[in-house]
Motif scaffolding. Structure first.
Motif, PDB file in Angstrom:
ATOM      1  N   UNK A   1     -33.429   2.248 -44.182  1.00 19.80           N
ATOM      2  CA  UNK A   1     -33.359   3.671 -43.851  1.00 19.80           C
ATOM      3  C   UNK A   1     -34.130   3.993 -42.571  1.00 19.80           C
ATOM      4  N   UNK A   2     -35.253   3.330 -42.347  1.00 19.85           N
ATOM      5  CA  UNK A   2     -36.079   3.622 -41.179  1.00 19.85           C
ATOM      6  C   UNK A   2     -35.383   3.247 -39.874  1.00 19.85           C
ATOM      7  N   UNK A   3     -34.361   2.402 -39.943  1.00 17.53           N
ATOM      8  CA  UNK A   3     -33.624   2.042 -38.732  1.00 17.53           C
ATOM      9  C   UNK A   3     -32.619   3.116 -38.324  1.00 17.53           C
ATOM     10  N   UNK A   4     -32.313   4.035 -39.237  1.00 18.37           N
ATOM     11  CA  UNK A   4     -31.304   5.058 -38.960  1.00 18.37           C
ATOM     12  C   UNK A   4     -31.987   6.267 -38.310  1.00 18.37           C
ATOM     13  N   UNK A   5     -32.438   6.062 -37.075  1.00 16.95           N
ATOM     14  CA  UNK A   5     -33.217   7.085 -36.368  1.00 16.95           C
ATOM     15  C   UNK A   5     -32.650   7.342 -34.972  1.00 16.95           C
ATOM     16  N   UNK A   6     -31.339   7.352 -34.870  1.00 17.49           N
ATOM     17  CA  UNK A   6     -30.676   7.410 -33.569  1.00 17.49           C
ATOM     18  C   UNK A   6     -30.997   8.683 -32.779  1.00 17.49           C
ATOM     19  N   UNK A   7     -31.369   9.757 -33.472  1.00 18.32           N
ATOM     20  CA  UNK A   7     -31.675  11.015 -32.790  1.00 18.32           C
ATOM     21  C   UNK A   7     -33.150  11.151 -32.425  1.00 18.32           C
ATOM     22  N   UNK A   8     -33.938  10.129 -32.723  1.00 15.54           N
ATOM     23  CA  UNK A   8     -35.368  10.174 -32.440  1.00 15.54           C
ATOM     24  C   UNK A   8     -35.657   9.684 -31.013  1.00 15.54           C
ATOM     25  N   UNK A   9     -36.624  10.332 -30.371  1.00 18.68           N
ATOM     26  CA  UNK A   9     -37.020   9.900 -29.023  1.00 18.68           C
ATOM     27  C   UNK A   9     -37.621   8.499 -29.046  1.00 18.68           C
ATOM     28  N   UNK A  10     -38.154   8.103 -30.196  1.00 13.83           N
ATOM     29  CA  UNK A  10     -38.761   6.776 -30.318  1.00 13.83           C
ATOM     30  C   UNK A  10     -37.863   5.820 -31.104  1.00 13.83           C
ATOM     31  N   UNK A  11     -36.571   6.090 -31.137  1.00 12.97           N
ATOM     32  CA  UNK A  11     -35.627   5.259 -31.883  1.00 12.97           C
ATOM     33  C   UNK A  11     -35.668   3.808 -31.415  1.00 12.97           C
ATOM     34  N   UNK A  12     -35.438   2.903 -32.347  1.00  7.91           N
ATOM     35  CA  UNK A  12     -35.375   1.491 -31.974  1.00  7.91           C
ATOM     36  C   UNK A  12     -34.055   1.168 -31.275  1.00  7.91           C
ATOM     37  N   UNK A  13     -33.112   2.103 -31.312  1.00  4.70           N
ATOM     38  CA  UNK A  13     -31.795   1.888 -30.719  1.00  4.70           C
ATOM     39  C   UNK A  13     -31.680   2.586 -29.369  1.00  4.70           C
ATOM     40  N   UNK A  14     -30.957   1.957 -28.476  1.00  9.15           N
ATOM     41  CA  UNK A  14     -30.615   2.576 -27.201  1.00  9.15           C
ATOM     42  C   UNK A  14     -29.088   2.634 -27.095  1.00  9.15           C
ATOM     43  N   UNK A  15     -28.576   3.833 -26.872  1.00 11.54           N
ATOM     44  CA  UNK A  15     -27.133   4.015 -26.688  1.00 11.54           C
ATOM     45  C   UNK A  15     -26.887   4.334 -25.214  1.00 11.54           C
ATOM     46  N   UNK A  16     -26.007   3.581 -24.601  1.00 11.91           N
ATOM     47  CA  UNK A  16     -25.733   3.766 -23.181  1.00 11.91           C
ATOM     48  C   UNK A  16     -24.228   3.756 -22.919  1.00 11.91           C
ATOM     49  N   UNK A  17     -23.805   4.607 -22.004  1.00  4.52           N
ATOM     50  CA  UNK A  17     -22.407   4.667 -21.585  1.00  4.52           C
ATOM     51  C   UNK A  17     -22.293   3.997 -20.227  1.00  4.52           C
ATOM     52  N   UNK A  18     -21.361   3.057 -20.106  1.00  6.68           N
ATOM     53  CA  UNK A  18     -21.181   2.323 -18.852  1.00  6.68           C
ATOM     54  C   UNK A  18     -20.389   3.188 -17.874  1.00  6.68           C
ATOM     55  N   UNK A  19     -20.993   3.476 -16.731  1.00  9.28           N
ATOM     56  CA  UNK A  19     -20.361   4.333 -15.725  1.00  9.28           C
ATOM     57  C   UNK A  19     -19.371   3.538 -14.881  1.00  9.28           C
ATOM     58  N   UNK A  20     -18.627   4.250 -14.034  1.00  4.47           N
ATOM     59  CA  UNK A  20     -17.639   3.607 -13.158  1.00  4.47           C
ATOM     60  C   UNK A  20     -18.274   2.562 -12.250  1.00  4.47           C
ATOM     61  N   UNK A  21     -19.521   2.800 -11.829  1.00  5.23           N
ATOM     62  CA  UNK A  21     -20.198   1.869 -10.923  1.00  5.23           C
ATOM     63  C   UNK A  21     -20.953   0.773 -11.661  1.00  5.23           C
ATOM     64  N   UNK A  22     -20.815   0.733 -12.999  1.00  3.42           N
ATOM     65  CA  UNK A  22     -21.476  -0.310 -13.780  1.00  3.42           C
ATOM     66  C   UNK A  22     -22.860   0.047 -14.274  1.00  3.42           C
ATOM     67  N   UNK A  23     -23.386   1.167 -13.839  1.00  2.00           N
ATOM     68  CA  UNK A  23     -24.717   1.584 -14.293  1.00  2.00           C
ATOM     69  C   UNK A  23     -24.651   2.086 -15.729  1.00  2.00           C
ATOM     70  N   UNK A  24     -25.792   2.054 -16.406  1.00  2.00           N
ATOM     71  CA  UNK A  24     -25.874   2.484 -17.796  1.00  2.00           C
ATOM     72  C   UNK A  24     -26.490   3.881 -17.862  1.00  2.00           C
ATOM     73  N   UNK A  25     -25.782   4.786 -18.513  1.00  2.00           N
ATOM     74  CA  UNK A  25     -26.203   6.184 -18.562  1.00  2.00           C
ATOM     75  C   UNK A  25     -26.655   6.532 -19.977  1.00  2.00           C
ATOM     76  N   UNK A  26     -27.833   7.143 -20.093  1.00  2.00           N
ATOM     77  CA  UNK A  26     -28.367   7.559 -21.391  1.00  2.00           C
ATOM     78  C   UNK A  26     -27.746   8.892 -21.810  1.00  2.00           C
TER      79      UNK A  26
END
Length: 214
Positions: A129-154
């Protein structure tokens, strides 16, 4: 044909395993509770699938992360693109569930948001349960969207949703009571403004997953 009483319309979709178990109990409960209130009032159920459900399924991407035999993450993410939202509103309007004015206002809101953001809906199950913290600023998970130029956007923001307060949750069959629902919003910056085939990356010390729409 119903001569007396009310017609109850219950929108349903092709059920997941969990909803197959819940639906009969819910219907039986509704029949008994309604009978107590309405006495001998006749009832009828109009059961129909929403066409939008199939479109939703086509835009969902899934991933599973394991460590040995332990489940770390099971994830389903929907790219909730504006075209899909518009189709949903048209269907709701055609079935009389929203008025023409409501449809017009909601379409205008979609147009407004389309210019500034990209939206995803996600259902996450984690082994702890403690891993399900995606909305936390201190989450163990990082979600990134790959942009057209290859950069990762938060994301601009991640919101944890309440499934019980989503009146149209039946349209999103991947959101079950056993998964935590989230809305993930990215600001449509210059490097994301022409994005046609999104690619999301989910990373943590526990593992990683990728979600690609082509």
């Amino acid at each position: 044909m119903i001569k007396h009483g009310k017609v109850l319309i219950i929108p349903v979709v092709k059920p997941t395993y969990s909803r197959r178990l819940l639906l009969p109990a819910a219907v039986i409960s509704l029949i008994f509770s309604t009978g107590c209130v309405l006495g001998n009032t006749e009832m009828a159920f109009s059961v129909y699938p929403d066409n939008i459900v199939e479109q939703v399924k086509l835009n969902v991407r899934s991933a599973k992360v394991y460590r040995d035999l332990d489940t770390i993450l099971i994830a389903d993410i929907l790219w909730y693109k504006p075209g899909l939202k518009r189709k949903r509103l048209v269907e709701l309007s055609e079935k009389g569930r929203i008025t023409e004015d409501e449809k017009t206002n909601m379409l205008a809101e979609i147009d407004k948001k389309e210019a500034v953001e990209i939206e995803f809906l996600a259902g996450f199950y984690t082994g702890e349960k403690k891993w399900n913290d995606f909305d936390s600023d201190s989450s163990i998970w990082k979600i990134r969207l790959v942009a057209d130029d290859g950069s990762l956007v938060a994301p601009a923001r991640i919101e944890k949703l309440d499934l019980k307060k989503m009146p149209d949750s039946y349209n999103f069959t991947f959101l079950t009571p056993w998964r935590s629902p989230y809305r993930i919003i990215f600001a449509k910056t210059e490097n994301l403004s022409r994005l046609k085939n999104p690619e999301l990356e989910l990373q943590s010390i526990l593992g990683e997953a990728r979600f690609i729409w082509k």
